[in-house]
Design a protein around this motif. Sequence first.
Motif, PDB file in Angstrom:
ATOM      1  N   LEU A 128       0.834  -1.199   0.000  1.00 39.14           N
ATOM      2  CA  LEU A 128       0.000   0.000   0.000  1.00 39.14           C
ATOM      3  C   LEU A 128       0.873   1.255   0.000  1.00 39.14           C
ATOM      4  O   LEU A 128       0.606   2.222  -0.718  1.00 39.14           O
ATOM      5  N   LEU A 129       1.917   1.197   0.806  1.00 39.69           N
ATOM      6  CA  LEU A 129       2.798   2.352   0.898  1.00 39.69           C
ATOM      7  C   LEU A 129       3.416   2.647  -0.481  1.00 39.69           C
ATOM      8  O   LEU A 129       3.488   3.798  -0.913  1.00 39.69           O
ATOM      9  N   MET A 130       3.814   1.592  -1.161  1.00 42.36           N
ATOM     10  CA  MET A 130       4.398   1.778  -2.495  1.00 42.36           C
ATOM     11  C   MET A 130       3.348   2.307  -3.473  1.00 42.36           C
ATOM     12  O   MET A 130       3.644   3.196  -4.290  1.00 42.36           O
ATOM     13  N   ALA A 131       2.123   1.776  -3.389  1.00 41.72           N
ATOM     14  CA  ALA A 131       1.055   2.251  -4.269  1.00 41.72           C
ATOM     15  C   ALA A 131       0.839   3.750  -4.069  1.00 41.72           C
ATOM     16  O   ALA A 131       0.646   4.510  -5.022  1.00 41.72           O
ATOM     17  N   VAL A 132       0.916   4.171  -2.820  1.00 38.10           N
ATOM     18  CA  VAL A 132       0.742   5.587  -2.488  1.00 38.10           C
ATOM     19  C   VAL A 132       1.926   6.409  -3.018  1.00 38.10           C
ATOM     20  O   VAL A 132       1.747   7.487  -3.573  1.00 38.10           O
ATOM     21  N   HIS A 133       3.117   5.867  -2.887  1.00 33.94           N
ATOM     22  CA  HIS A 133       4.280   6.582  -3.418  1.00 33.94           C
ATOM     23  C   HIS A 133       4.133   6.813  -4.931  1.00 33.94           C
ATOM     24  O   HIS A 133       4.497   7.866  -5.434  1.00 33.94           O
ATOM     25  N   LEU A 134       3.595   5.820  -5.614  1.00 29.89           N
ATOM     26  CA  LEU A 134       3.401   5.970  -7.060  1.00 29.89           C
ATOM     27  C   LEU A 134       2.393   7.079  -7.365  1.00 29.89           C
ATOM     28  O   LEU A 134       2.565   7.858  -8.302  1.00 29.89           O
ATOM     29  N   LEU A 135       1.349   7.148  -6.548  1.00 29.99           N
ATOM     30  CA  LEU A 135       0.377   8.232  -6.733  1.00 29.99           C
ATOM     31  C   LEU A 135       1.049   9.590  -6.510  1.00 29.99           C
ATOM     32  O   LEU A 135       0.775  10.564  -7.215  1.00 29.99           O
ATOM     33  N   LEU A 136       1.920   9.621  -5.523  1.00 28.31           N
ATOM     34  CA  LEU A 136       2.599  10.887  -5.224  1.00 28.31           C
ATOM     35  C   LEU A 136       3.580  11.260  -6.338  1.00 28.31           C
ATOM     36  O   LEU A 136       3.771  12.443  -6.628  1.00 28.31           O
ATOM     37  N   ASP A 137       4.182  10.243  -6.974  1.00 29.85           N
ATOM     38  CA  ASP A 137       5.026  10.517  -8.142  1.00 29.85           C
ATOM     39  C   ASP A 137       4.206  11.253  -9.191  1.00 29.85           C
ATOM     40  O   ASP A 137       4.633  12.253  -9.775  1.00 29.85           O
ATOM     41  N   GLU A 138       3.029  10.708  -9.417  1.00 34.97           N
ATOM     42  CA  GLU A 138       2.170  11.256 -10.451  1.00 34.97           C
ATOM     43  C   GLU A 138       1.736  12.676 -10.073  1.00 34.97           C
ATOM     44  O   GLU A 138       1.660  13.575 -10.910  1.00 34.97           O
ATOM     45  N   TRP A 139       1.492  12.846  -8.801  1.00 34.73           N
ATOM     46  CA  TRP A 139       1.099  14.176  -8.314  1.00 34.73           C
ATOM     47  C   TRP A 139       2.229  15.190  -8.535  1.00 34.73           C
ATOM     48  O   TRP A 139       2.005  16.294  -9.019  1.00 34.73           O
ATOM     49  N   SER A 140       3.462  14.772  -8.193  1.00 34.75           N
ATOM     50  CA  SER A 140       4.595  15.680  -8.379  1.00 34.75           C
ATOM     51  C   SER A 140       4.751  16.061  -9.850  1.00 34.75           C
ATOM     52  O   SER A 140       5.082  17.194 -10.171  1.00 34.75           O
ATOM     53  N   LEU A 141       4.523  15.089 -10.722  1.00 35.43           N
ATOM     54  CA  LEU A 141       4.708  15.335 -12.151  1.00 35.43           C
ATOM     55  C   LEU A 141       3.637  16.242 -12.742  1.00 35.43           C
ATOM     56  O   LEU A 141       3.922  17.124 -13.534  1.00 35.43           O
TER      57      LEU A 141
END
Lengths: 173, 971
Positions: B464-477
């Motif tokens: 879950l933590l990794m899934a969230v990190h991926l969402l945050l990647d997308e948010w940063s981009l």
Amino acid sequence: MTTIRPFRCDDLFRFNNVNLDPLTETYGLPFYMQYLAHWPEYFQVLESPTGQIMGYIMGKAEGLGEQWHGHVTALSVAPEFRRLGLAGKLMNGLEEISERKRCYFVDLFVRVSNKVAVAMYEKLGYSVYRRVLEYYSGDVDEDAFDMRKALSRDTEKKSVIPLPHPVRPDELD
Amino acid sequence: MASRSHVDVNERRLRPIYDCLDNGNNKKAIQEADKVLKKQKDLTCAKVLKALALLRMGRVSEGSSMLTAIHASEPTDEQTLSAMAICYKETQQYPLIASLYEAAARHQPANEDILSCLFMAHVRLGNYQQQQRTAMMLHKLRPAKNPYYFWAVMSIVMQAHKDRALGLSMYLPLAEKMTQKYIKEEKIEAEAEILLYLIILELEEKWEEALAVLEGPMGGQLGNELNLRETRLAAVCTKLLKWDTVNSIYKQLLDVTPDDWHFWLKYLDAGFEMVDSGFEPDQDTSEGGQRADHTVDLMREFVEGKIAGMEPAVLLRGPFLAQLQLLKLVTSRNLDVAPSVGSALQLLKEYFDKFGHKFCCFGDMTLFLDLLNSSETDELLSHIQGSVGLDESEGEDLLFAKDISQMTRHMVSVQLSRRAGKHHLMSSEARLALSQQLQLRYRQGLSFGRELLQTDLQYSDNYLLMAVHLLLDEWSLTGDDVYVWRAVVHLELGIRESPANFQFKLLLIRLYCIKGVFGPCPALYDAMEMKHIINDTMGYIVSNHVVRLGHMMEAGTMYSTMVRFFLVNQKEASEHLMSSYKFGSFGRIQEFVEFQDRLDRSLQFQSAHTEKMLLDLMLQTDCHEAVEAAADCIATQTKHIQCDEVVDNRDLAIALCWDPPSRLKPEQYREDSLAEEKCWLQLRQLELQLLLSAVAAGLEMSGAAGLNGNSSEGHGGGDGKEAPLDALNARVKELLDFAAKSQDFAEPRQYHVVQGPHRTRIANILTGPHLELLAALRDCVVYIHDLHQKDLESVGDKQETCWKAVTETARKLVVRNVDGLFKDMQGKRQLDSTALELLVASVESISYVTVMAGVCCRGLKPLKLAWNKKTKKGKGPSPPQPSTFENFNNMVAELSSITKELHQAASGLDPVFSSLDIASLRLADIPEQQALECEAERLVWSKVERSVQQSSREMCEVLHHKQFYLNTLML
């Protein structure tokens, strides 16, 4: 694969990954300092190859006569480093020091609900000596098992003969 | 001396007083003390206890004067002395404890207890010289008691710490000689004494001598700590460059514990020292002890022997990692023996095959990934993915793990591929698909953890933590907030399944704060039981936000808790030192002293303290008298540490993160953020001092300084000599100079989303009108001060420009052109905390402005009074009143109207007030068929709504007080 070494004051700045776990109590500084000053050999920390604190043990030696024993005050391993046998490693160290100090036994308290821990201690040779009623205070008070393991000096294993009745915390010596 | 029975009677009489004191019943304690004193006038201890009760009741001057009198009488009875020591401890007058026992010891030079209390009193003061002197007196009194002698030795060692040069030339040789004397006379009794001797020799860098001690019979007595003798011996041999001995010591230790990483590192390092220097062993020395491994081949054989000797059932990670470490050391030297050691790719593949099912496998492998080039990395990843066998399901249904072990292996594989930068190369679509997939794996993984307790973590949490990190990647981009809100929703759901997971909570706090929502944070923070020293190391995750987001009440509570930890610790610190002397753990003493210093100079301590004091000046002060009282109270507390000297105790590495090293630069973030924090702290301290000196200047002008100002004499906050107005001018100049120098920080900084610290508010303050405004008000204060020396009638409108300058600048505080809580981002509405942050800064500034206006009022009142008197007396037509009073009133009225506008802006943020349903905006854009997520999303919005409401209300409340305050200032 760990490094076991004496706990240092500065480790207190870095032990959050262990202590933010809900079952690991964070004490006031005097508590840690007292152990560091009084029983430094009983306060050991495990460090990972990447330099993280993986867990630590705090203990002491106390008691008179045949009650002279090693005591485990706190033992905790960070979540990501569990199931590596680290707790056993720390306990072995504490037992060895207690042997050198010619203790009769080692004891510890554990929440009765903490089945994983109880099972682990049993695997390490500990048995329930007595139950302590409402030893842990909280929203709902909880009982503790007082678990013991006899050391070589207690040849007859007298120290681990279980008590038939539970005791209250104020009856502890 | 009093007879024993006499003492018992006294004890019995004093008991009720002690009981009352213990129960906190101070009043009754005084009554009981008076009762005893009636019967027995000369029972000094009763007087002391009465004084203690008075002190605890806040009747400080009564209590203190009693103590002073008793102190002067130089008491010697132990009861009195220890009661007095308690009084001095509580009032933190530690030097008095020493002088108390000093006097007592003069009267009773043969009293061991008094002398040992005197020794401890000097320990508390860190007065090493006096410690030494007292310890020697104790030694002379009780020559058979070794500890006293070694207290003296240790006190000498501490003097050496304080003065390095004299330490080497004088103190350490003296300490060494004193210890040698005992060794020669065979008087050494305890391990602690041998250890102290080693400490001395090591400080003197007398390694040969230390070696002799360790190898000799005294070394044999070092048995208390595990492996102490061996590791000490190895350390000394390292200094002597005896690499063969070092190597063989660790070789022997590894024979016993082949899994100790530290031992392996030292063994290999020593081995390679010999390789590098072309060491050739002496043929004769090989008898008895282990032979050292001085070539790569010998080390390789040793490592391989350890691997071969393992039982297959209990695989230890140590020897396998040692193999990799050996390869790393060989590679870094470009030695041509590398092939015989193996290839990094092969070894890492094997390592994963053996240990991939352990959570820590990722961390272990990261140590050696640098050994691979990019194609090898790809090969490793594809080997791992192939061996896990869960990624081969393209286009079909997802293959789920069959058990925890397979799941963990898969998780490690995903972590490694993120570490290799693969996630950052993905298209948005692929990234979001992976995030979705990991969430499904997370949910499926929960089935393995049904039996777990609430206090355990779920096995699949890191998915879950990794899934969230991926969402945050997308948010940063993309800057699209949809992703951050989805991340929040998933983490909230994660906490339900795994309430013990602090990683979820830490990240939630972070994300809520980034989005301007502080409301849910205190509960999350408390749920992690952040207390004691964790206030220092983790406090940063909330302390930069709580004021920024306008949760002032919570800020007060949080800062108080943090500050209390440090203050309590300062009081208790010397107790640990005393225990070290008592138990002979001399090695700890220097460590404790350094630890204490690190706490005292903590950034967290200094900034929480400063923020708390600024907060006190801002909150609940609705008239100038209240401000003066608060300032008086603060003046007694300010003990500033130079900002350059603060130390960073923040635990910034706590959040799990698998980003590639090119993106995650913890050291860089720490350095940059510390520079920013220091700058911010300095700015805040200057603001605080500026306000305090302004308040003092007001008191001075009003003529009240002599009455109220005397309270600041004893505390010595500041240098005391500077006149308040000069101080004010100096602080304003410093502040403006400082701001000019700090323009580097005028752009808000950003650190890593998951692991980095958060920016401070400095950019906001530097670019706004805030500092300029304080300077404008300073001009008013200076102007008024000048009027005191002038004839008021001579004042013309031309000189009255300062008031307008204030109102013109203050106007800029009104936050304009913000669309309340929202901004438009590429056609979408997004929650935006900029408006809130700007508003909070304005509210803060208007509070400081009000304080300064209060100071002006203080200065003008006596002028007005004098003017009125003068014009009443005068018979003829009264001269026109100077415009000053009216101009001031106009300024206050204008400030009041600005406050009112801010009030409107603040209440406009309240979503209820603006009848806005945040939930209806569906900012996370979660599909309706995901019922669980949708329900969690609704809860998130209600938290957001309540939090913003709280911020809005608290701002309104402060502004309301300020309006009231301003009203009282009208002349």
